[in-house]
Write a protein that holds these residues in place. Structure first.
Motif, PDB file in Angstrom:
ATOM      1  N   THR A 102      11.573   0.846   0.143  1.00  0.00           N
ATOM      2  CA  THR A 102      10.871   1.361   1.316  1.00  0.00           C
ATOM      3  C   THR A 102      11.103   2.860   1.463  1.00  0.00           C
ATOM      4  O   THR A 102      10.183   3.615   1.770  1.00  0.00           O
ATOM      5  CB  THR A 102      11.311   0.601   2.574  1.00  0.00           C
ATOM      6  N   LEU A 128       8.805   4.715  -0.794  1.00  0.00           N
ATOM      7  CA  LEU A 128       7.452   4.849  -0.245  1.00  0.00           C
ATOM      8  C   LEU A 128       7.409   5.922   0.833  1.00  0.00           C
ATOM      9  O   LEU A 128       6.492   6.742   0.886  1.00  0.00           O
ATOM     10  CB  LEU A 128       6.963   3.520   0.339  1.00  0.00           C
ATOM     11  N   ASN A 129       8.415   5.908   1.723  1.00  0.00           N
ATOM     12  CA  ASN A 129       8.454   6.923   2.775  1.00  0.00           C
ATOM     13  C   ASN A 129       8.475   8.326   2.186  1.00  0.00           C
ATOM     14  O   ASN A 129       7.830   9.237   2.685  1.00  0.00           O
ATOM     15  CB  ASN A 129       9.688   6.728   3.665  1.00  0.00           C
ATOM     16  N   CYS A 158       5.170   9.293   0.691  1.00  0.00           N
ATOM     17  CA  CYS A 158       4.183   9.511   1.729  1.00  0.00           C
ATOM     18  C   CYS A 158       4.445  10.815   2.493  1.00  0.00           C
ATOM     19  O   CYS A 158       3.669  11.206   3.347  1.00  0.00           O
ATOM     20  CB  CYS A 158       4.263   8.332   2.679  1.00  0.00           C
ATOM     21  N   CYS A 190      -1.526  10.632   0.736  1.00  0.00           N
ATOM     22  CA  CYS A 190      -1.133   9.218   0.663  1.00  0.00           C
ATOM     23  C   CYS A 190      -1.352   8.516   1.995  1.00  0.00           C
ATOM     24  O   CYS A 190      -1.317   9.130   3.061  1.00  0.00           O
ATOM     25  CB  CYS A 190       0.352   9.083   0.330  1.00  0.00           C
ATOM     26  N   TYR A 191      -1.536   7.216   1.914  1.00  0.00           N
ATOM     27  CA  TYR A 191      -1.649   6.399   3.113  1.00  0.00           C
ATOM     28  C   TYR A 191      -0.781   5.170   2.901  1.00  0.00           C
ATOM     29  O   TYR A 191      -0.847   4.532   1.858  1.00  0.00           O
ATOM     30  CB  TYR A 191      -3.098   5.982   3.325  1.00  0.00           C
ATOM     31  N   MET A 192       0.051   4.857   3.905  1.00  0.00           N
ATOM     32  CA  MET A 192       0.948   3.724   3.711  1.00  0.00           C
ATOM     33  C   MET A 192       0.624   2.592   4.673  1.00  0.00           C
ATOM     34  O   MET A 192       0.401   2.817   5.862  1.00  0.00           O
ATOM     35  CB  MET A 192       2.402   4.153   3.905  1.00  0.00           C
ATOM     36  N   MET A 214       2.487  -0.164   6.356  1.00  0.00           N
ATOM     37  CA  MET A 214       3.896  -0.496   6.560  1.00  0.00           C
ATOM     38  C   MET A 214       4.098  -2.010   6.614  1.00  0.00           C
ATOM     39  O   MET A 214       3.158  -2.765   6.855  1.00  0.00           O
ATOM     40  CB  MET A 214       4.378   0.105   7.865  1.00  0.00           C
ATOM     41  N   SER A 231       2.915  -3.719  10.164  1.00  0.00           N
ATOM     42  CA  SER A 231       1.733  -2.881  10.356  1.00  0.00           C
ATOM     43  C   SER A 231       1.313  -2.798  11.825  1.00  0.00           C
ATOM     44  O   SER A 231       0.473  -1.985  12.180  1.00  0.00           O
ATOM     45  CB  SER A 231       0.579  -3.355   9.472  1.00  0.00           C
ATOM     46  N   LEU A 284      -0.302   3.125  -0.434  1.00  0.00           N
ATOM     47  CA  LEU A 284       1.006   2.506  -0.643  1.00  0.00           C
ATOM     48  C   LEU A 284       1.116   1.295   0.271  1.00  0.00           C
ATOM     49  O   LEU A 284       0.706   1.348   1.425  1.00  0.00           O
ATOM     50  CB  LEU A 284       2.116   3.502  -0.290  1.00  0.00           C
ATOM     51  N   LEU A 285       1.654   0.205  -0.239  1.00  0.00           N
ATOM     52  CA  LEU A 285       1.824  -0.973   0.607  1.00  0.00           C
ATOM     53  C   LEU A 285       3.254  -1.492   0.493  1.00  0.00           C
ATOM     54  O   LEU A 285       3.812  -1.539  -0.600  1.00  0.00           O
ATOM     55  CB  LEU A 285       0.862  -2.098   0.202  1.00  0.00           C
ATOM     56  N   ASP A 286       3.818  -1.863   1.635  1.00  0.00           N
ATOM     57  CA  ASP A 286       5.193  -2.365   1.653  1.00  0.00           C
ATOM     58  C   ASP A 286       5.177  -3.869   1.912  1.00  0.00           C
ATOM     59  O   ASP A 286       4.856  -4.299   3.014  1.00  0.00           O
ATOM     60  CB  ASP A 286       5.969  -1.634   2.764  1.00  0.00           C
TER      61      ASP A 286
END
Lengths: 245, 188, 466
Positions: free
Chosen positions: C305, C308-309, C312, C338-340, C342, C345, C415-417
């Motif tokens: 995670t 990703l942070n 982003c 970038c677009y995440m 979370m 969400s 990006l997907l968590d």
């Protein structure tokens, strides 16, 4: 060797009893932050102000200690600069320095209380003070939720930053709405799951709760409690016009 | 009151307190000191109106208010808020009770009454003017001048009324958001 | 031990019943698996058994629910709590205490059990479940896997005869799911009655005595041990269930990036939490295929995670750059690239309607915003929800909406968590298809996941962190 929870609880027992911590928070709030009392109490206040720092060190919270010291340093730096600064800046420095030096100390005490007291210890302390469940349950839920609210707050702020929503970009009212609504929704959901979990484990049963936390007054608690009494007595004496020094 | 109700007091008390403290930090700047009587009631209405949808039994509002008083004592606002909390909490409770804990208009009024507890934070400025500034002498004369210019005696009733009126406004905003967001989201 | 007779239940806030005429009998010492698509009513059954329905979640209830012969509806919650214990899905919200030992003692303390007895019980649990390393710690320092272990331990200390598990593995990696499996084995050995509601059934497939499959509030199939043993993953998929084959992302082999591939490059990424010396993210160089789907794997706590942070641009203190299409992007510039989506969400949805949510994400200067937004919603199969409040959507729908916003923003990297945590088979497949669809629009997709089925269904590349 096998794990023994009773010994482990004894070993990790905090330096102070939660009730002593509460009294210290109260003393600092009233005398240092609130500024109650005149010149007689000056030395007492100095001792009080040093306490949270000493306690943070005793509990091994060096990071918090250093951060507090730096803030305090900035505060005193401002006060020291008052002599050399011109005009308006001087007033601002005096004001900020004055507020900072007071606030930092109290905030440190609060940080010490929260970082060194688990919810179980807090409950144990409140139970020893014979607080009713109607006070203990809401207050313990509050202490449990503060960090969660902080985490949700940060998470929402990040999401806003990522989506490019800034204070300047939209109307202020809308930004507050965007920040508060998801934060509150998440917090309420967390709170509801927390209460489902607590109630399904028998919270609020009409029996006398027990508590595995080891708390109770020891020598250091008695010394500090006595110090608290002395502070109040000195203050009352000052009110009555007695001058000691 | 059962365990669920007590936990609900904790949940909404925590949200209200965090929002209030975040705003109250502004109060260190003199000009914001009187404005807190406007901002806190307006923003606090959002969690409080949601809280009122959970209140079905007597006592919950009063306990929440008293806990705010205790928290004020612990954060250095002195003992006065305890008194105003007791009065405002009782008033808000009775108002809500008179509507059987269901009346939406009484809920807004109840929040207005509740908000008057905030006045307790200002009380020492008016009851013990000398003492208040003596305790803050080290902030410098400029601060004292600024605050005393902002806070003449006639400000006392103004602030009390501001708390109430802004409480009503906050309550209305809270209701609006309740309808706009929380009801649709399935929370209210 | 547990009896449900013709139970129908409707939550107060809903129009349709969540359970329709369900009957169920569970004998002492049995281990039951409850499965079925999202919203099929399996959590509702658990809540009925431990009394949260109707004592906490109000609604309309008919039929009878008995635990140990006692009618749950007429029994106070704290009395039912003497016999049932539940491990909840979300590891972040089920702890009342902030320290592990206090949490484990909580249920016993509430009963007023003498302290020395609680200590003895905790010691016993620690020995049997092997939680020594987790004792006397703050819960804020634990990983999700460790938190679920403590949640199981507190149920164990409480010593209830009936143990209810509500998707306890939703947030866990494979190792943590294995630990969970061992704990369930231990409970079986002790003869406790276990009812587990799960999507992810592989880790406990060989543990249960009976499997009950639900759909839309009804019991539709029941499998005995023997019947379950001959079911294949394909049979399960036909019923909308996840696979029963245990597999770790480590076992999946996907081609690595080569010089000839079109790649974006991460250089000198380094991030440590303030006050920590050790870096959570430390990547000297990493090539990621552009316009492809890459799975990012690694154990709980490997810094996925955080990675990703950082990518982003949300971690201010992250050092390093990203090279994309010949340009290099620093922290702040990456925020616009970038677009995440979370893991939670819900925290990234702000407005009052699904449509509005997409409209505010559109790039500035889009002509006819409404049509553009509707087109995206249509493509993502969200048209039916245009006017719904984003927070009222289900977990999977919220993620879909977040992806819709990402598409609207026109950012190049998505990006997907853990997008498939808690998703049933059908929704997981839909997520995989959606990611492929997004990828085809020229977007680079990175998915942090431990879900092998999802990786197999959509990813073309894999990187492992930690």
């Amino acid at each position: 060797m096998a794990y023994a929870s009773e010994q482990a609880q004894e070993k990790r027992r905090g330096f102070l009893d939660p009730r002593t911590k509460l009294m210290l928070v109260l003393l600092l709030a009233v005398f240092v932050l609130g500024g109650l009392g005149g010149s007689t109490l000056k030395p007492v206040k100095t001792v009080l102000s040093a306490l949270p720092f000493a306690l943070l060190l005793i509990e091994g919270k060096t990071g918090r200690f250093l951060r507090g010291m730096i803030m305090l340093g900035i505060g005193y730096g401002m006060l020291a600069a008052v002599g050399v600064l011109p005009g308006v800046l001087r007033h601002i420095a005096l004001m900020c320095g004055g507020i900072l030096t007071r606030f930092v100390v109290t905030v440190m005490m609060g940080e010490y209380l929260i970082s060194s007291t688990s919810v179980s210890e807090f409950i144990a302390g409140m139970e020893r003070m014979h607080m009713p469940q109607a006070v203990i349950i809401p207050m313990s839920v509050m202490f449990r939720l503060f960090p969660a609210i902080g985490a949700e707050w940060t998470s929402v702020r990040r999401a806003m930053r990522m989506r490019g929503i800034h204070l300047g970009g939209a109307k202020a009212g809308q930004v507050i709405e965007y920040q508060l609504v998801p934060m509150m929704t998440s917090t309420v959901r967390i709170g509801e799951e927390l209460s489902a979990s607590a109630l399904s484990r028998g919270l609020a049963a009409p029996v006398r709760r027990t508590n595995v936390c080891r708390i109770g007054f020891r020598i250091q608690d008695y010394i500090l409690l006595a110090g608290g009494v002395v502070t109040v007595v000195l203050w009352v004496m000052e009110l009555c016009g007695v001058k000691l020094w | 009151m059962n365990g669920k109700d007590l936990i609900n007091i904790g949940i909404y008390g925590a949200i209200y307190f965090v929002i209030m403290m975040a705003v109250a930090m502004l109060g260190m700047i003199p000009i914001f000191l009187p404005l807190l009587a406007v901002i806190v009631p307006i923003l606090g209405g959002i969690p409080f109106m949601l809280f009122l949808t959970r209140v079905k039994k007597p006592g919950m509002i009063f306990i929440l208010t008293m806990i705010m008083g205790v928290m004020m004592l612990l954060t250095g606002m002195g003992p006065w808020p305890l008194l105003t909390c007791a009065l405002a909490g009782l008033g808000a409770e009775l108002c809500m009770k008179s509507g059987n804990y269901q009346d939406a208009k009484k809920a807004v009024l109840s929040y207005g009454i509740f908000s008057m507890w905030i006045f307790g934070n200002y009380l020492p400025l008016f009851t013990d003017y000398e003492g208040y500034f003596a305790q803050r002498a080290d902030y410098g004369q400029a601060y004292i001048d600024a605050v005393s210019r902002l806070m003449p005696l006639w400000m006392a009733p103004v602030l009390l009324i501001a708390c109430f009126v802004c409480g009503i406004i906050g309550g209305l905003i809270g209701r609006k958001l309740l309808k706009k967001h929380f009801e649709k989201a399935g929370l209210a | 031990m547990v009896e449900l007779e013709h139970v129908t239940f409707r939550y107060g806030s809903e129009t349709e019943a969540s359970l329709k005429d369900v009957s169920l009998q569970v004998n002492e010492g049995e281990c039951i698996l409850l499965s079925g698509p999202s919203g099929c009513g399996k959590t509702t059954i658990l809540r009925l058994i431990n009394g949260l329905i109707p004592h906490y979640y109000a609604g309309e209830l008919s039929g009878s629910v008995r635990v140990n012969g006692k009618e749950v509806e007429q029994t106070e919650l704290y009395e039912t709590a003497m016999h049932t214990g539940m491990v909840f899905q979300n590891p972040r919200s089920q702890f009342y205490s902030t320290d592990t030992t206090g949490e484990m003692a909580f249920a016993c303390e509430n009963r007023g059990m003498p302290e020395h007895e609680i200590y003895a019980r905790i010691d016993d649990t620690v020995r049997r479940l092997g939680t020594e390393k987790l004792m006397d710690r703050s819960i804020f320092q634990l990983s999700d896997g460790e938190k679920q272990k403590i949640a199981c331990a507190s149920v164990d200390v409480a010593g209830t005869e009936i143990i209810l598990l509500d998707e306890p593995s939703a947030n866990l990696d494979d190792d943590a799911a294995q630990t969970l499996r061992e704990i369930i084995l231990e409970w079986r050995k002790q003869g406790r009655t276990i009812i587990a509601a799960e999507h992810r059934i592989a880790y406990l497939w060989d543990l249960f005595d009976r499997a009950l499959i639900m759909d839309s509030g009804r019991m539709i199939r029941e499998f005995s041990r023997e019947e379950a043993d001959v079911l294949s993953a394909a049979d399960l998929a036909a019923m909308g269930l996840r696979t029963n084959i245990q597999e770790s992302p480590k076992d999946i082999v996907l081609p690595a990036c080569t010089e000839t591939d079109r790649t974006m490059v991460i250089r000198n990424f380094r991030f440590a939490y303030p006050g920590c010396k050790e870096a959570v993210v430390s990547i000297p160089e990493l090539r990621i295929a552009q316009n492809e789907i890459t799975a990012v794997t690694g154990a709980n706590g490997a810094g996925k995670t955080s990675f990703l942070n950082c990518l982003c641009g949300l971690e201010k203190h992250c050092e390093g750059i990203l090279e994309y299409d010949g340009k290099s992007y620093d922290n702040k510039q990456r925020q616009k690239l970038c677009y995440m989506v979370m893991q939670d969400s819900a925290n990234q949805l702000f407005t009052e309607s699904v449509l509005e949510e997409v409209i505010i994400s559109l790039t500035a200067g889009t002509a006819d915003e409404k049509t553009a937004a509707l087109r995206i919603l249509e493509a993502l199969d969200l048209s039916a929800f245009t006017d719904r409040h984003p927070q009222s959507l289900s977990g999977g729908q919220k993620q879909r909406l977040a992806i819709a916003c990402a598409l609207a923003s026109g950012r190049k990297i998505l990006l997907l968590d853990e997008p498939s945590s808690g998703l049933d088979y059908r929704h997981m497949r839909e997520m995989a298809e959606l990611l492929k669809q997004v990828c085809e629009t020229g977007t680079t997709v990175l998915v942090v996941t431990h879900d092998c089925e999802l990786i197999r269904a959509c990813a073309g590349r894999k990187i492992t962190l930690g």
